[in-house]
Design a protein around this motif. Structure first.
Motif, PDB file in Angstrom:
ATOM      1  N   PRO A 136      14.397  92.697  42.140  1.00  0.00           N
ATOM      2  CA  PRO A 136      13.454  91.845  41.403  1.00  0.00           C
ATOM      3  C   PRO A 136      14.021  91.425  40.041  1.00  0.00           C
ATOM      4  O   PRO A 136      14.694  92.215  39.368  1.00  0.00           O
ATOM      5  N   PHE A 137      13.732  90.179  39.650  1.00  0.00           N
ATOM      6  CA  PHE A 137      14.321  89.606  38.436  1.00  0.00           C
ATOM      7  C   PHE A 137      14.041  90.459  37.199  1.00  0.00           C
ATOM      8  O   PHE A 137      14.908  90.663  36.356  1.00  0.00           O
ATOM      9  N   PHE A 138      12.832  90.977  37.087  1.00  0.00           N
ATOM     10  CA  PHE A 138      12.499  91.759  35.892  1.00  0.00           C
ATOM     11  C   PHE A 138      13.280  93.072  35.846  1.00  0.00           C
ATOM     12  O   PHE A 138      13.652  93.551  34.772  1.00  0.00           O
ATOM     13  N   ALA A 139      13.552  93.647  37.029  1.00  0.00           N
ATOM     14  CA  ALA A 139      14.384  94.861  37.083  1.00  0.00           C
ATOM     15  C   ALA A 139      15.834  94.513  36.730  1.00  0.00           C
ATOM     16  O   ALA A 139      16.519  95.272  36.033  1.00  0.00           O
ATOM     17  N   GLN A 140      16.302  93.350  37.194  1.00  0.00           N
ATOM     18  CA  GLN A 140      17.655  92.899  36.825  1.00  0.00           C
ATOM     19  C   GLN A 140      17.802  92.864  35.306  1.00  0.00           C
ATOM     20  O   GLN A 140      18.791  93.340  34.747  1.00  0.00           O
ATOM     21  N   ASN A 141      16.802  92.287  34.647  1.00  0.00           N
ATOM     22  CA  ASN A 141      16.892  92.127  33.193  1.00  0.00           C
ATOM     23  C   ASN A 141      16.844  93.467  32.467  1.00  0.00           C
ATOM     24  O   ASN A 141      17.443  93.614  31.393  1.00  0.00           O
ATOM     25  N   ARG A 142      16.133  94.433  33.051  1.00  0.00           N
ATOM     26  CA  ARG A 142      16.099  95.754  32.395  1.00  0.00           C
ATOM     27  C   ARG A 142      17.490  96.389  32.424  1.00  0.00           C
ATOM     28  O   ARG A 142      17.891  97.040  31.464  1.00  0.00           O
ATOM     29  N   LEU A 143      18.223  96.204  33.529  1.00  0.00           N
ATOM     30  CA  LEU A 143      19.602  96.719  33.554  1.00  0.00           C
ATOM     31  C   LEU A 143      20.483  95.923  32.590  1.00  0.00           C
ATOM     32  O   LEU A 143      21.258  96.507  31.811  1.00  0.00           O
TER      33      LEU A 143
ATOM     34  N   SER B 180      11.976  90.578  29.559  1.00  0.00           N
ATOM     35  CA  SER B 180      12.153  89.173  29.957  1.00  0.00           C
ATOM     36  C   SER B 180      11.368  88.232  29.038  1.00  0.00           C
ATOM     37  O   SER B 180      10.823  87.222  29.474  1.00  0.00           O
ATOM     38  N   LEU B 181      11.348  88.573  27.756  1.00  0.00           N
ATOM     39  CA  LEU B 181      10.494  87.865  26.803  1.00  0.00           C
ATOM     40  C   LEU B 181      11.319  87.367  25.611  1.00  0.00           C
ATOM     41  O   LEU B 181      12.098  88.123  25.037  1.00  0.00           O
ATOM     42  N   LEU B 182      11.144  86.105  25.278  1.00  0.00           N
ATOM     43  CA  LEU B 182      11.780  85.560  24.087  1.00  0.00           C
ATOM     44  C   LEU B 182      10.707  85.262  23.037  1.00  0.00           C
ATOM     45  O   LEU B 182       9.684  84.660  23.350  1.00  0.00           O
ATOM     46  N   VAL B 183      10.956  85.703  21.807  1.00  0.00           N
ATOM     47  CA  VAL B 183      10.009  85.481  20.719  1.00  0.00           C
ATOM     48  C   VAL B 183      10.754  84.851  19.551  1.00  0.00           C
ATOM     49  O   VAL B 183      11.882  85.243  19.240  1.00  0.00           O
ATOM     50  N   SER B 184      10.128  83.876  18.927  1.00  0.00           N
ATOM     51  CA  SER B 184      10.772  83.210  17.808  1.00  0.00           C
ATOM     52  C   SER B 184       9.743  82.829  16.758  1.00  0.00           C
ATOM     53  O   SER B 184       8.619  82.444  17.087  1.00  0.00           O
ATOM     54  N   LEU B 220      11.011  83.713  34.019  1.00  0.00           N
ATOM     55  CA  LEU B 220      10.488  84.041  35.347  1.00  0.00           C
ATOM     56  C   LEU B 220      11.605  84.194  36.357  1.00  0.00           C
ATOM     57  O   LEU B 220      11.533  85.006  37.276  1.00  0.00           O
ATOM     58  N   THR B 221      12.612  83.354  36.230  1.00  0.00           N
ATOM     59  CA  THR B 221      13.835  83.503  37.007  1.00  0.00           C
ATOM     60  C   THR B 221      14.964  83.182  36.034  1.00  0.00           C
ATOM     61  O   THR B 221      14.729  82.854  34.875  1.00  0.00           O
ATOM     62  N   ARG B 222      16.205  83.272  36.551  1.00  0.00           N
ATOM     63  CA  ARG B 222      17.339  82.978  35.693  1.00  0.00           C
ATOM     64  C   ARG B 222      17.266  81.537  35.167  1.00  0.00           C
ATOM     65  O   ARG B 222      17.838  81.215  34.136  1.00  0.00           O
ATOM     66  N   LYS B 223      16.578  80.669  35.902  1.00  0.00           N
ATOM     67  CA  LYS B 223      16.599  79.246  35.562  1.00  0.00           C
ATOM     68  C   LYS B 223      15.249  78.692  35.135  1.00  0.00           C
ATOM     69  O   LYS B 223      15.123  77.488  34.937  1.00  0.00           O
ATOM     70  N   LEU B 224      14.255  79.548  35.021  1.00  0.00           N
ATOM     71  CA  LEU B 224      12.916  79.038  34.700  1.00  0.00           C
ATOM     72  C   LEU B 224      12.247  79.914  33.651  1.00  0.00           C
ATOM     73  O   LEU B 224      12.140  81.128  33.816  1.00  0.00           O
ATOM     74  N   ALA B 225      11.810  79.270  32.574  1.00  0.00           N
ATOM     75  CA  ALA B 225      11.074  79.968  31.521  1.00  0.00           C
ATOM     76  C   ALA B 225       9.771  79.226  31.265  1.00  0.00           C
ATOM     77  O   ALA B 225       9.731  77.993  31.299  1.00  0.00           O
ATOM     78  N   VAL B 226       8.701  79.984  31.043  1.00  0.00           N
ATOM     79  CA  VAL B 226       7.429  79.366  30.669  1.00  0.00           C
ATOM     80  C   VAL B 226       6.953  80.016  29.375  1.00  0.00           C
ATOM     81  O   VAL B 226       7.234  81.188  29.120  1.00  0.00           O
TER      82      VAL B 226
END
Lengths: 157, 287
Positions: A136-143, B180-184, B220-226
């Motif tokens: 899962p993408f969120f697990a990828q990012n944690r690593l 997976s969070l960006l803050v600015s 949300l994915t490598r290529k998509l941010a909301v």
């Protein structure tokens, strides 16, 4: 076809395990892995345990060896050893309970002249392999969050 | 215009000129998109990141075309930015604000268009938004934006003090990768009315005040941010109250070099005309 590929993947490490090149002695420690492991086994399971990590690391090495951006950086390096210590490192960090027997990130990348863009390319290849494994993408990012600060020890110029 | 052409030339030339330089050193989407004022950031909030895909080893660039379709107005912006060694960003953007049919009602004439040139410079001071995941320290940059509007007579008539002015800002941006969070967040010293399209300063005051811009985005994915953004603005013209701006956006990395962003933006009341909410669309090319 897939079965043959899997069979190859499984036999490869065994067949060449003895082929690691000698290396100057160094102090072994889990601290050499460069980050603290996850405490629960949730991440280890998200990466599908040992089999998943083996597939990801083997895929990462193979993908990087044919990646024109970074293939040269692997020249002259012991790929047998690289696969083994990478698998140990991932297992250790993901909470899989492995000991890490490799060198520090600084020592193992010394004098390689790596750049930020090299590390970026490696991360992209790792992302591709984690996607293929269905992590899962969120697990990828944690690593990746654990690996990212290693840039300070890996990148020299 | 000349600067824009030079930027385009640099944009085209940079891959070819890259002898020891490397292309595409940054991770996808980590250079943000382009604000309507031309800086790397979200759509309306400036970030501390440097434009383009290049690292400390190279010169990157972006070009953008942006359109905000509002009930009564259209805001268009296009321009380019150059990112030097992931340290310095130079940008130019031209904005056009079309009053469409309302121009006649406002006494300006149908299709009356306000335009301004925005010349920007940004310098990264310290920190790394992406790689320093073991530190809370954000990437911090400072910047200036010099804005020159073309409708000085109208600006003076509605009480604007000057048709040109300069904003100064400090920006802090951090990617919390484990979340997976960006803050600015950005603090901007400005006296601009409607980004500067209605000049700087006015009958309610003629000095810089501190305004805030904030963004939060989830990958949300490598290529998509909301995510979402908000931005406070000065309110220095008594003829029309100026509101804060908000948006929610989705940014999609269509291709290594192309980012498509769509947002629903609420720019509040503009020049006495109520509730200007609409669709923001941007196409960005980045190298």
């Amino acid at each position: 076809m897939l079965l043959i590929a899997l069979a190859l993947l499984q036999t490869t490490p065994v067949a060449v395990a003895a082929a690691e090149e000698p290396i100057a002695p160094y102090a072994q420690s889990n601290a050499n892995a460069g980050a603290k492991p996850f405490e629960s086994d949730g991440m280890w399971r998200a990466f599908h345990g040992r089999e998943g990590v083996d597939r990801i690391v083997d895929g990462l090495v193979e993908r990087s060896l044919v990646d024109p951006r970074i293939s040269d950086t692997f020249k002259g390096h012991d790929m047998v050893r690289l696969r083994r210590v990478l698998k140990e490192q991932f297992c250790h960090l993901l909470g899989g309970g492995c000991a890490y027997s490799g060198r520090t990130m600084k020592d193992s990348h010394k004098d390689m002249g790596l750049q930020t863009a090299d590390m970026g390319a490696l991360v992209e290849n790792l992302q591709a392999e984690m996607n293929e494994e269905g992590v899962p993408f969120f697990a990828q990012n944690r690593l990746l969050a654990k690996l990212a600060p290693m840039k300070r020890d890996v990148v020299e110029r | 215009m000349r600067i824009f052409l030079i930027m385009l030339a640099a944009l085209v030339a940079s891959p070819a000129a890259a002898s020891d330089w490397r292309g595409d050193g940054k991770l996808v989407l980590t250079d943000g998109i382009t604000t309507v004022e031309g800086a790397a950031g979200g759509g309306i909030a400036t970030w501390a990141v440097i434009a383009g895909n290049e690292t400390e080893r190279g010169v990157g660039a972006t070009a953008h075309a942006s359109h905000v379709a509002l009930p009564d107005f259209d805001l268009e912006a296009y321009g380019g930015a150059v990112g030097l060694f992931d340290r310095v960003e130079l940008s130019y953007t031209r904005q056009s604000f079309d009053t469409r049919g309302l121009g006649a009602a406002l006494g300006l004439g149908r299709g009356f268009t306000f335009q301004q040139d925005v010349f920007g410079a940004k310098v990264k001071l310290f920190g790394d938004a992406v790689w320093d995941q073991d530190r809370v320290l954000p990437q911090v940059s400072i910047g200036v934006q010099h804005k020159r509007a073309n409708r000085g007579a109208v600006i003076a008539a509605v009480g604007g003090a000057d048709d040109q002015g300069t904003d100064y800002y400090v920006s802090a941006t951090k990617l919390f990768l484990a979340q997976s969070l960006l803050v600015s967040g950005t603090v901007r010293l400005t006296e601009a009315n409607q980004l500067g399209l209605l000049g700087h300063g006015g009958d309610k005051g003629d000095d810089h005040t501190a305004q805030f811009e904030g963004s939060a985005a989830v990958l949300l994915t490598r290529k998509l941010a909301v995510g979402g953004e908000f931005r406070t603005k000065p309110d220095r013209l008594s003829f029309a109250q100026e509101d804060d701006a908000y948006d929610v956006f989705a940014a999609w990395s269509v291709h290594r070099h192309v980012t498509l962003t769509a947002a629903y933006a609420d720019l509040g009341d503009i020049a006495t005309v109520k509730n200007q909410r609409g669709l923001f669309v941007q196409l960005q090319a980045g190298f």
